[in-house]
Motif scaffolding. Structure first.
Motif, PDB file in Angstrom:
ATOM      1  N   GLY A 198       0.864  -1.225  -0.025  1.00  0.00           N
ATOM      2  CA  GLY A 198      -0.022   0.056   0.145  1.00  0.00           C
ATOM      3  C   GLY A 198       0.673   1.130   0.039  1.00  0.00           C
ATOM      4  O   GLY A 198       0.479   2.138  -0.891  1.00  0.00           O
ATOM      5  N   SER A 242       0.797   3.705  -3.041  1.00  0.00           N
ATOM      6  CA  SER A 242       0.248   5.240  -2.605  1.00  0.00           C
ATOM      7  C   SER A 242       1.329   6.163  -2.992  1.00  0.00           C
ATOM      8  O   SER A 242       1.001   7.626  -2.854  1.00  0.00           O
ATOM      9  N   SER A 266      -8.641   5.101 -14.184  1.00  0.00           N
ATOM     10  CA  SER A 266      -9.832   4.911 -13.248  1.00  0.00           C
ATOM     11  C   SER A 266     -11.050   3.805 -13.704  1.00  0.00           C
ATOM     12  O   SER A 266     -11.891   3.447 -13.012  1.00  0.00           O
ATOM     13  N   HIS A 298      -8.097  -1.543 -11.204  1.00  0.00           N
ATOM     14  CA  HIS A 298      -7.725  -0.228 -10.633  1.00  0.00           C
ATOM     15  C   HIS A 298      -8.509  -0.165  -9.409  1.00  0.00           C
ATOM     16  O   HIS A 298      -8.003   0.222  -8.196  1.00  0.00           O
ATOM     17  N   SER A 299      -9.725  -0.163  -9.501  1.00  0.00           N
ATOM     18  CA  SER A 299     -10.869  -0.027  -8.418  1.00  0.00           C
ATOM     19  C   SER A 299     -10.719  -1.204  -7.390  1.00  0.00           C
ATOM     20  O   SER A 299     -10.832  -0.699  -6.363  1.00  0.00           O
ATOM     21  N   LYS A 324      -7.383  -0.627  -5.405  1.00  0.00           N
ATOM     22  CA  LYS A 324      -7.535   0.764  -4.331  1.00  0.00           C
ATOM     23  C   LYS A 324      -8.376   0.347  -3.209  1.00  0.00           C
ATOM     24  O   LYS A 324      -8.062   0.538  -2.076  1.00  0.00           O
ATOM     25  N   LYS A 325      -9.469  -0.506  -3.404  1.00  0.00           N
ATOM     26  CA  LYS A 325     -10.272  -0.814  -2.441  1.00  0.00           C
ATOM     27  C   LYS A 325      -9.876  -1.803  -1.325  1.00  0.00           C
ATOM     28  O   LYS A 325     -10.012  -1.510  -0.105  1.00  0.00           O
ATOM     29  N   GLU A 361      -5.232   5.554  -1.979  1.00  0.00           N
ATOM     30  CA  GLU A 361      -5.417   6.348  -3.189  1.00  0.00           C
ATOM     31  C   GLU A 361      -4.056   6.235  -3.850  1.00  0.00           C
ATOM     32  O   GLU A 361      -2.785   6.247  -3.203  1.00  0.00           O
ATOM     33  N   PHE A 362      -4.022   6.015  -5.267  1.00  0.00           N
ATOM     34  CA  PHE A 362      -2.840   5.673  -5.963  1.00  0.00           C
ATOM     35  C   PHE A 362      -2.105   6.901  -6.082  1.00  0.00           C
ATOM     36  O   PHE A 362      -2.456   8.241  -6.089  1.00  0.00           O
TER      37      PHE A 362
END
Length: 286
Positions: A131, A135, A158, A163-164, A167-168, A173-174
Motif C-alpha cells: 500500500g 500510494s 480509473s 484499478h478499483s 484501491k479498495k 489512493e494511488f
C-alpha cells in the motif's frame, strides 16, 4: 494458438475489437461484448472456440476497462459487459433510471498479480508495504530492498475494474506519479523494460504468457509482515481462498439480449468452456 498470434489477438481486442463467426446473415446471431481488459484475452479464446462449434454466431469483442463495458450496456452499445468488479451503487441506480434490466453471470475467478522486473531483489511483499509503495509513501526501492532505484508504478486508468479493486482492497489512493496504462499487456511491457517498475495485472493473463514471465516476477503476497506468503498462480491457495487479491469475474447481460446470448453463456459453463478457462490461467467457480 501460438504465442505470437495470441499476443496479436490480445492487442487487437484491446484496441480495435475482434469479430468472430460467420459473415452477418439473416439467420446469424450477433453479440457485442465490451469491457474488462482482464477478461478480454479469455473472452477472445472462448469466442473462438464457441464460433467453431456454432458458426451461426457472430461475436464482436473489445476491451477498454470494466467501466467502459458497463457504460456501453447503459448506452445500448453492447449485449454483454465484461467486468472484473461488481456494479457500483451509482451504476445500479443508472440502470434503474433508464429502466434497463440486466442479468449477472459469474463465470470464472481471477487473482490480481503484482509484478516487478526479474532483476529486482524482491520475492514477496506484505499488504502494508504494498500500500505504501502504490500510494507513493515509499519512493525508492532502497527502503525495502538492497538496490537504490526510484519506484516506478505501472497501473490502470480509473475506468479499470482492476484499478478499483486494488484501491479498495488496500484502502489507498494511488500515487499521482503512477503511469496509467491502457491494459495488462502495456503494464507487462512497461515492467519488462524497467528494473524499477511494479505493476498489477490479472494473474491468468500473465500466467498464460510464457514470454512475459522470462522478464518479470510475480510477487507473493503476505497479509501481515509475519504472515505466510501466497502466490496468485497457486491453484491450491486460490481454491482455499488464501490469496488476498482473488475475485470473481462478471458478465452483465442485457435481459433483452438474453435469449441470443444464452447459448454462449451455456458454452462457458460447459466442459469445453471450463477447460478453456482453466487452460488460460483462470480459476473455476468453487
Amino acid at each position: 494458438m501460438n504465442s505470437k498470434l495470441s499476443f496479436y489477438l490480445r492487442i487487437m481486442a484491446g484496441l480495435f475489437g475482434l469479430f468472430f463467426g460467420a459473415g452477418c446473415s439473416p439467420t446469424s446471431e450477433s453479440i457485442k461484448m465490451k469491457g474488462s481488459d482482464t477478461e478480454v484475452n479469455l473472452a477472445v479464446n472462448l469466442a473462438e472456440k464457441f464460433t467453431k462449434q456454432d458458426p451461426d454466431f457472430n461475436i464482436a469483442i473489445s476491451g477498454g476497462g470494466s467501466g467502459l463495458g458497463i457504460t456501453s450496456l447503459l448506452n445500448g452499445q453492447a449485449d454483454i459487459a465484461n467486468s472484473s468488479r461488481p456494479l457500483s451503487a451509482e451504476e445500479i441506480e443508472q440502470f434503474k433510471q433508464k429502466k434497463i434490466a440486466i442479468r449477472t453471470v459469474v463465470f470464472a475467478e481471477d487473482a490480481t498479480a503484482f509484478i516487478v522486473h526479474r532483476d529486482l531483489p524482491l520475492e514477496e511483499i506484505d499488504l502494508e508495504t504494498l500500500g505504501k509503495v502504490l500510494s507513493g509513501q515509499l519512493r525508492n526501492w532502497s527502503e525495502i530492498t538492497s538496490v537504490n532505484l526510484p519506484i516506478n508504478i505501472y497501473g490502470r486508468q480509473s475506468s479499470s475494474g482492476t484499478h478499483s479493486f486494488v484501491k479498495k482492497k488496500l484502502a489507498i489512493e494511488f500515487s499521482t506519479a503512477a503511469k496509467e496504462m491502457t491494459g495488462n499487456a502495456q503494464i507487462i511491457e512497461g515492467v519488462k523494460a524497467d528494473r524499477s517498475g511494479i505493476g498489477y495485472v490479472g494473474a491468468g493473463y500473465v500466467a498464460h504468457d510464457p514470454h512475459a514471465v522470462q522478464y518479470i516476477k510475480i510477487l507473493k503476497i503476505k497479509e501481515t509482515k509475519a504472515g505466510a506468503a501466497v502466490s496468485p498462480v497457486d491453484p491450491g491457495a486460490i481454491k482455499q481462498r488464501l490469496y488476498f487479491f482473488q475475485r470473481p469475474l462478471y458478465q452483465y447481460v442485457l435481459s433483452s439480449s438474453w435469449e441470443k446470448v444464452a447459448p454462449f453463456i451455456q458454452f462457458e459453463k460447459g466442459a469445453i468452456g471450463q477447460s478453456v478457462i482453466e487452460a488460460h490461467g483462470y480459476y473455476l467457480i468453487n
